[in-house]
Every structure is written in structure tokens, then in C-alpha cells.
Write a protein that holds these residues in place. Structure first.
Motif, PDB file in Angstrom:
ATOM      1  N   UNK A 493       0.847  -1.188   0.000  1.00 29.95           N
ATOM      2  CA  UNK A 493       0.000   0.000   0.000  1.00 29.95           C
ATOM      3  C   UNK A 493       0.885   1.241   0.000  1.00 29.95           C
ATOM      4  N   UNK A 494       0.690   2.087  -1.004  1.00 32.36           N
ATOM      5  CA  UNK A 494       1.496   3.305  -1.134  1.00 32.36           C
ATOM      6  C   UNK A 494       0.692   4.512  -0.674  1.00 32.36           C
ATOM      7  N   UNK A 495       1.319   5.348   0.156  1.00 34.77           N
ATOM      8  CA  UNK A 495       0.667   6.595   0.569  1.00 34.77           C
ATOM      9  C   UNK A 495       0.670   7.567  -0.606  1.00 34.77           C
ATOM     10  N   UNK A 496      -0.068   8.672  -0.469  1.00 32.79           N
ATOM     11  CA  UNK A 496      -0.124   9.667  -1.546  1.00 32.79           C
ATOM     12  C   UNK A 496       1.238  10.290  -1.811  1.00 32.79           C
ATOM     13  N   UNK A 497       2.118  10.274  -0.788  1.00 32.92           N
ATOM     14  CA  UNK A 497       3.436  10.893  -0.955  1.00 32.92           C
ATOM     15  C   UNK A 497       4.548   9.867  -1.194  1.00 32.92           C
ATOM     16  N   UNK A 498       4.169   8.622  -1.418  1.00 32.22           N
ATOM     17  CA  UNK A 498       5.173   7.576  -1.632  1.00 32.22           C
ATOM     18  C   UNK A 498       5.985   7.863  -2.887  1.00 32.22           C
ATOM     19  N   UNK A 499       7.262   7.435  -2.853  1.00 30.76           N
ATOM     20  CA  UNK A 499       8.124   7.667  -4.016  1.00 30.76           C
ATOM     21  C   UNK A 499       9.315   6.717  -3.968  1.00 30.76           C
ATOM     22  N   UNK A 500      10.020   6.630  -5.110  1.00 27.14           N
ATOM     23  CA  UNK A 500      11.262   5.868  -5.155  1.00 27.14           C
ATOM     24  C   UNK A 500      11.059   4.398  -5.485  1.00 27.14           C
ATOM     25  N   UNK A 501      12.140   3.670  -5.371  1.00 24.01           N
ATOM     26  CA  UNK A 501      12.113   2.231  -5.621  1.00 24.01           C
ATOM     27  C   UNK A 501      13.111   1.563  -4.691  1.00 24.01           C
ATOM     28  N   UNK A 502      12.904   0.261  -4.442  1.00 19.06           N
ATOM     29  CA  UNK A 502      13.788  -0.495  -3.563  1.00 19.06           C
ATOM     30  C   UNK A 502      13.595  -1.980  -3.824  1.00 19.06           C
ATOM     31  N   UNK A 503      14.582  -2.752  -3.417  1.00 22.09           N
ATOM     32  CA  UNK A 503      14.460  -4.209  -3.479  1.00 22.09           C
ATOM     33  C   UNK A 503      14.068  -4.698  -2.098  1.00 22.09           C
ATOM     34  N   UNK A 504      12.810  -5.074  -1.966  1.00 27.94           N
ATOM     35  CA  UNK A 504      12.287  -5.500  -0.674  1.00 27.94           C
ATOM     36  C   UNK A 504      12.689  -6.943  -0.390  1.00 27.94           C
ATOM     37  N   UNK A 505      12.767  -7.277   0.896  1.00 28.82           N
ATOM     38  CA  UNK A 505      13.108  -8.624   1.335  1.00 28.82           C
ATOM     39  C   UNK A 505      11.933  -9.248   2.055  1.00 28.82           C
ATOM     40  N   UNK A 506      11.492 -10.389   1.565  1.00 34.42           N
ATOM     41  CA  UNK A 506      10.473 -11.178   2.245  1.00 34.42           C
ATOM     42  C   UNK A 506      11.193 -12.286   3.003  1.00 34.42           C
ATOM     43  N   UNK A 507      10.961 -12.378   4.304  1.00 33.21           N
ATOM     44  CA  UNK A 507      11.661 -13.331   5.160  1.00 33.21           C
ATOM     45  C   UNK A 507      10.689 -14.336   5.737  1.00 33.21           C
TER      46      UNK A 507
END
Length: 706
Positions: A493-507
């Protein structure tokens, strides 16, 4: 690195007892034979064969654990990718056991059958720690650990080199000796008939030693029939000493890396109930290594002059029953590679043992003039050479290296049947990348797969998300069935001010073991993409996901298409280009021997996308091409469908007709507004569903935008 500049690099550590752990500390030379350890001495690890290898030990005596002090402990090495633990004592009574578990992967339980009274290194375990858990009830049970080996690179990169050859000197072993020197192996195994004609001590000194004597410290020999032309093979035992095993027996075993090698003597009694075969059964049962090789002189299978030798069947049967991986033999003066087989010669690619006949050390050639019960995959009768065995903890590669001036080579690979203990479970994500717009959501499927019978609750979490993006996994804990898979859904879920990119880790975490998976998360603009794929990377599309496809050839695949042109109409049918990049989805990307050789045939083929959430006012855009001959009908088609749960809705379709159509990239669109807010998948279908006809299709640059 050339052999002249190779250096051995060691790091020194000791092990000391702590309340709940074994900690590292001084140097112990592990290459020295330990009390009670069978000759010959263990093969030392070579640092530049296994980079950054660590050998350590304690100078004041081993860590000793008995039933009165058997609380779980850990052997750890900071930054290590794997560890092997060295036991100097293992005396277990009754059903008592010691279980070793890698912090990342691998588990093995030691019992009373495993090397009682002998010092040994275990198999390697993945991670920077090995947990040692003892289940001891008998007061006389005890074990002692004094050192470990570890590596800073992944276990799959920890290779060991072993040179293998038989029927050596001969008149031409001066040609094969340089091959071994160039290999710089950790061990050299000899498959018998090492010094012609009678294996006398004088022949060993005058014929063998000038060329192969330089490898004596790493040589692990077996005798051939020519050694026994000297009474009791006395010249053989006199020359090699303890390296040949006990005098009169000549069978022994040793470990190198994660492989257990067994040297056998096919010149003395080796019937099913013999002392040698009984020893072999016990030796194989005692080994803790994941991979096994044996070598002796007389081949079970051969198409050479001597032919098959059924007398060594008790060796082969025992090795087959123990899930051994390789057998190296000689006797016939040629090279032969046989398919993995059962003792009767029947091919068995699952449990069979591969035999390599390497009688090419330097004695005159024998022809192929016999039949064999087994399948000879490769053979050569005119090349001297040596096989280089490149060994890891899970597989092997054998390369036949010819002498200078000869061109014959052969390469084969295989997996160890007992292999490296794999992780108890694995974690995966689909798709591997996802885009979410500000104020929007996206979903990712998370899977937890069981291996080795694992069936325990596994907690799931996500971290390292882009700024303004939160993730929840439902359910937050899953329990996969033994050797099965459980799934959960990660909602971003992204907020209205969300930005950027990343490599998320699922553990995924179960007890002390954790496994991870990655997913690339990017935040698009307010009207940005909900899903996009240009097929340059694998984002998780599945062929025949519903298991209902009927096509027999030309099925959908991701790849770089090859152009095909009709010999009848001179039209391009399958395009050899793409609108962007190199790859697309295509029905049978290869051109084949003629333009219709790899087209779609036999019915329907489908490709299903990973799930994504359709934005408000969702619009699908894509590129496509389809082509067919003049015998197509309206039963042939290219379709794009939206899969909402189990309901599939066609949103784009092109049908066949009885006219020639050339391949040409075109743009397609579809309105997905009716699916807004729903998690769906795209299904790309093609069919050659009427009479057999030519049909080619491709799709590229799929995008779903608001």
C-alpha cells in the motif's frame, strides 16, 4: 593462477568451550593422521582450490562432550558461507545421536555407525554456524570436536580437483605425467597396473617413479593384475607403503572435500560375503559425506578386449545400494564412459552409478571388440590422457584431458544422489518486480516450499520497502505440507506521498532458520503503470498454468525469436525482431529446419502473467504479431484474456482465415476499467485448433496503466 605461483593461505583459529557455544581460537595441522584413522592420511584442503579456506583447531586438546554435558552448542565462523566440523571422537551407544544443523541449510544426524574411534570431518553445512545438538542417554556416549573448516564463498563454488587414470607406466607415462602436474590436483587416484610388466619394486623405481613419483604425497593407488605378477604384489606395497592400505589387503578409504573415496582391490577375494565387501558395506554406512566415488582395476563394463567382468558385481551392487555416484576402473587400455546403470547394466538415470574406464595412462591401446551389458556413451581407442574430476558438495564434472598432440576430449557431469542437505524450506515471490502508484495497492504472491519433509509453522515478514510504502502479508504465518507448498499474499500500500524504488526482502522464519526472497518494488506516478513487462527479464509468467493446454509443439516461451520465411509465399511468418529489447513472448522461438518446423501445432498453448491490481480506468496496451498460411480457419486464434479468480474474459482476439498473412508487429489495446481494484492475471493464448496449419504468434511490451 599458474601452478608456479600457487600459495597455500591459511587462517588460524582455536575452539574453546563456552557455556552455550564453541568459540574460535590456534592452529592445528589437519593433514596429519589421527590415532585410529585408517591409512592413508586424510587429503588436506588446498586454499587456492577452495578460496579463503579456514582450518583451525585447539592445541590444548579437543572439546569433549558427554551425556552429562550435552546441551546444544554452536560452532561459528564470522562471515563464513559454510563449515565442516572435525570430530576427534565419536563414541555413541545404542540409539544415541548427535545432530548437526547449518544456520542457513543442511542437517545430518550422526549415530553409532558413523566412524567410531576415528577422526573425521563432516560434510559441509551452509551458513556461518553449525548447531550441535546431542541426544545422549547412555553415560558412556560421548563426542569431541576440535576444529572446523570454513569458506567465505558459496558452497557451490568450493571445488576440489582429483586426477584419475589407470594402466600407467607403460612406455608413455612421460606424456601423461605433465597433464597431472598442470591440473595441480588435491589427489591422484590410480586404477591399477601402475608399473609394467610385473609391478616389481625395481620397475616402480625405474619406470613409475621418474614420472609419477613427484605426485607420491597425493597419490592414492590401487593394484592391478600386473602388480600381482610379483608375489603378493610386494613391489606395490613396498613402494607405496601405508598409502596403499594394509599390506595384503590394499583396500581403504579417504575423504577429500565433500567426497568419500573408496579404493578397492579387485585382485583378491571380493565375493558377496568376503571380508572386503563386508568392509565396504560398513565403510559406506559410516561415511558422512554427500558424494561417493570408488575405484579399482577390473571393469564391470567394457567394450574393450577384456570385456565385462561380472566378478566385480559385488562391488558394483554394494556401491549401487549405497547410492554411490562414480566408479573409476582401468584394465582395458582405452577410454570409455558408460551411462549411469544398475549392476546388471540396465540404464538407470536416477539411482545408477556412472563408470569411467580410464586405462589411458601410457600402455599400448586396446580396440573395442566386445559387447557390453551397459550403455557406452563415449569411447576412444587411440589417445593417452588423464581425467580431471572437478568435485563440489553436490555434483561432479569429469573432463578427459588428452596428451599433447591429441584432440580427443570428453566431458560429463552429474549430481550426487545423496547431495547437499537442502534448506528445510524455501521462500519465493511472484512476480519478482511490481509497481504501485501513490495512493494505490499492488499484490505479490509469497510461497513457502517444503523440502526434506519439513512441515512447521513459518512466520512471514517484509522489509526494505520504498519510502511511503507499507506491506502486510496474509496470513502472516503458514505451514507447508511435507514436501509441498503453502502460499500467502503480500499487499503493498502506497501513501499519496510515496516515491522511489527499492528491493524489498520477504523473510520466512521457522525456529532458528530463516530463508529470504527478493521483490523489486517501484512507485509510479499517479497515473503510472500497474503492471509492465518488456520480457527482457523473467517476471514470473507461467506456461500452461491451468494444466489444460493441448499444443504439442511451438508452445509459448520467453526468448529471442528467430525469423522464418515461407518457401511458398516468400512471406516472413515469424519475426526475428522485437519492438524493444531482444526478448518477447513467442510460440516456438526457434526457426527449425524449415519455416513450419517450430510453429504452433496440436491445439492451444497459454502463458499466464503474475497477479496485479487493475487501477481505476485501467487500460491494457501491448505489441503483437501473428501470421498463418492459407489453410488456417477461424478456429485458430491469438487471444488476450483477463483471469479474475477462475473467470476468464477475452479482451482481445485475432482469428485465422484461409488466406496468407505475413508477420508484422502491431499495437493492441483493451479497456480494463470493469476490473478496477481487482487482483487479476493476463492470459495470452494461441491455438492451431483446426486442421494442421501454420500459425506463429508473439507478444511484447505489455502495460496496464490508469
Amino acid at each position: 593462477m599458474c601452478s608456479a605461483t600457487r600459495q597455500r593461505r591459511w587462517r588460524h583459529r582455536t575452539l574453546a568451550v563456552a557455556t552455550s557455544a564453541l568459540a574460535a581460537g590456534a592452529f592445528l595441522v589437519a593433514a596429519q593422521p589421527q590415532p585410529g584413522e585408517a591409512a592413508p592420511p586424510a587429503v588436506p584442503e588446498v586454499a587456492d582450490q577452495v578460496p579463503q579456506l579456514v582450518e583451525s583447531g585447539v592445541t590444548g586438546g579437543p572439546v569433549s562432550v558427554s551425556a552429562q554435558a550435552a546441551s546444544p552448542r554452536s560452532v561459528c565462523a564470522a562471515g563464513a558461507q559454510w563449515l565442516r566440523v572435525r570430530f576427534t571422537e565419536l563414541s555413541l551407544r545404542g540409539n544415541d545421536s548427535v545432530t548437526l544443523t547449518g544456520s542457513r541449510a543442511g542437517s545430518f544426524t550422526l549415530t553409532a555407525q558413523h566412524w567410531p574411534g576415528k577422526a573425521f570431518h563432516t560434510r559441509a553445512f551452509e551458513g556461518d554456524c553449525v548447531r550441535v545438538s546431542a541426544a545422549l542417554s547412555d553415560p558412556a556416549s560421548r563426542f569431541a570436536i576440535d576444529s572446523y573448516q570454513s569458506g567465505a564463498r558459496p558452497l557451490s563454488e568450493a571445488t576440489t580437483t582429483v586426477a584419475a587414470v589407470g594402466d600407467v607406466c607403460g612406455s608413455s607415462c612421460n606424456q601423461t605425467a605433465p597433464l597431472i602436474k598442470n591440473m595441480n590436483p588435491q589427489a591422484l587416484i590410480l586404477a591399477g597396473d601402475n608399473a609394467y610388466d610385473s609391478g616389481s619394486l625395481s620397475e616402480y623405481k625405474s619406470k613409475f617413479d621418474p614420472y609419477y613419483g613427484q605426485f607420491r604425497s597425493i597419490t592414492y593407488p590401487t593394484p592391478g593384475n600386473h602388480e600381482y605378477k610379483t608375489s603378493g604384489a610386494s613391489g606395490y606395497f613396498d613402494y607405496f607403503g601405508t598409502r596403499a592400505g594394509e599390506r595384503g589387503k590394499g583396500y581403504y578409504s579417504f575423504d577429500v572435500g565433500d567426497w568419500h573415496f573408496v579404493a578397492l582391490n579387485s585382485n583378491i577375494t571380493h565375493s558377496s560375503g568376503s571380508a572386503q565387501v563386508t568392509w565396504l558395506k560398513n565403510d559406506l554406512a559410516a561415511s558422512t559425506k554427500p558424494c561417493t566415488a570408488a575405484y579399482f582395476h577390473h571393469p564391470r563394463f567394457s567394450r574393450g578386449t577384456h570385456g565385462d567382468d561380472t566378478s566385480v558385481n559385488p562391488f558394483f551392487q554394494t556401491l549401487y545400494d549405497a547410492k554411490a555416484d562414480l566408479i573409476v576402473v582401468g584394465h582395458d587400455h582405452n577410454y570409455q564412459r558408460f551411462a549411469p546403470s544398475r549392476p546388471d547394466g540396465k540404464r538407470d538415470d536416477v539411482n545408477g552409478v556412472r563408470q569411467l574406464l580410464i586405462g589411458t595412462g601410457g600402455r599400448g591401446y586396446y580396440n573395442f571388440d566386445q559387447s557390453s551389458a551397459a550403455v557406452q556413451e563415449v569411447g576412444n581407442t587411440n589417445t593417452f590422457g588423464v581425467s580431471r574430476l572437478t568435485l563440489t558438495a553436490s555434483d561432479y564434472r569429469s573432463d578427459f584431458v588428452p596428451v599433447s598432440g591429441r584432440t580427443f576430449t570428453d566431458t560429463t557431469t552429474g549430481k550426487c544422489k545423496k547431495g547437499v542437505s537442502s534448506p528445510a524450506f524455501s521462500v519465493g515471490t511472484s512476480p519478482s518486480s511490481v509497481s504501485v502508484k501513490p495512493g494505490g495497492t499492488a499484490s505479490v504472491s509469497v510461497s513457502v516450499g517444503s523440502t526434506g519433509g519439513f512441515s512447521s509453522a513459518t512466520a512471514l515478514s517484509v522489509s526494505e520497502l520504498p519510502s511511503g510504502v507499507t506491506g502486510t502479508i496474509s496470513p502472516s504465518s503458514v505451514t507447508p505440507p511435507a514436501n509441498g507448498t503453502a502460499t500467502a499474499t503480500l499487499t503493498l500500500t502506497a501513501s499519496d506521498s510515496a516515491s522511489g524504488s527499492a528491493t524489498a526482502t520477504v523473510t520466512g522464519s521457522s525456529g532458528s532458520v530463516s530463508q529470504t526472497a527478493k521483490v523489486a518494488v517501484s512507485v509510479g506516478s499517479g497515473g503510472g503503470e500497474a503492471f509492465a513487462d518488456d520480457f527482457e527479464t523473467d517476471k514470473g509468467w507461467q506456461v500452461n498454468a491451468a494444466a489444460t493446454d493441448t499444443a504439442t509443439s511451438g508452445k509459448w516461451e520467453r526468448g529471442d525469436p528467430e525469423q522464418t520465411t515461407s518457401t511458398y509465399s516468400n512471406q516472413i511468418k515469424q519475426r526475428g525482431d522485437t519492438p524493444s529489447g531482444a526478448n518477447c513472448l513467442v510460440t516456438g522461438r526457434l526457426a527449425g529446419s524449415e519455416y513450419g518446423a517450430d510453429d504452433l501445432d496440436g491445439g492451444v498453448s497459454s502463458m499466464t502473467s503474475p497477479a496485479f491490481t487493475v487501477p481505476a480506468g485501467g487500460k491494457l496496451t501491448f505489441s503483437y504479431t501473428f501470421a498463418h498460411g492459407d489453410n488456417a480457419t477461424s478456429a485458430d486464434y491469438l487471444r488476450l484474456r483477463v483471469l479474475d479468480g477462475t473467470t476468464a474474459t477475452t479482451v482481445f482476439e485475432k482469428l485465422g482465415a484461409a488466406t496468407e498473412v505475413a508477420g508484422a508487429w502491431q499495437s493492441g489495446t483493451a479497456d480494463l476499467a470493469s476490473f478496477a481494484g481487482r487482483s487479476v492475471r493476463l492470459v495470452v493464448e494461441a491455438a492451431d485448433a483446426s486442421t494442421v496449419s501454420l500459425w506463429e504468434s508473439a507478444v511484447d511490451d505489455v502495460r496496464v496503466t490508469a
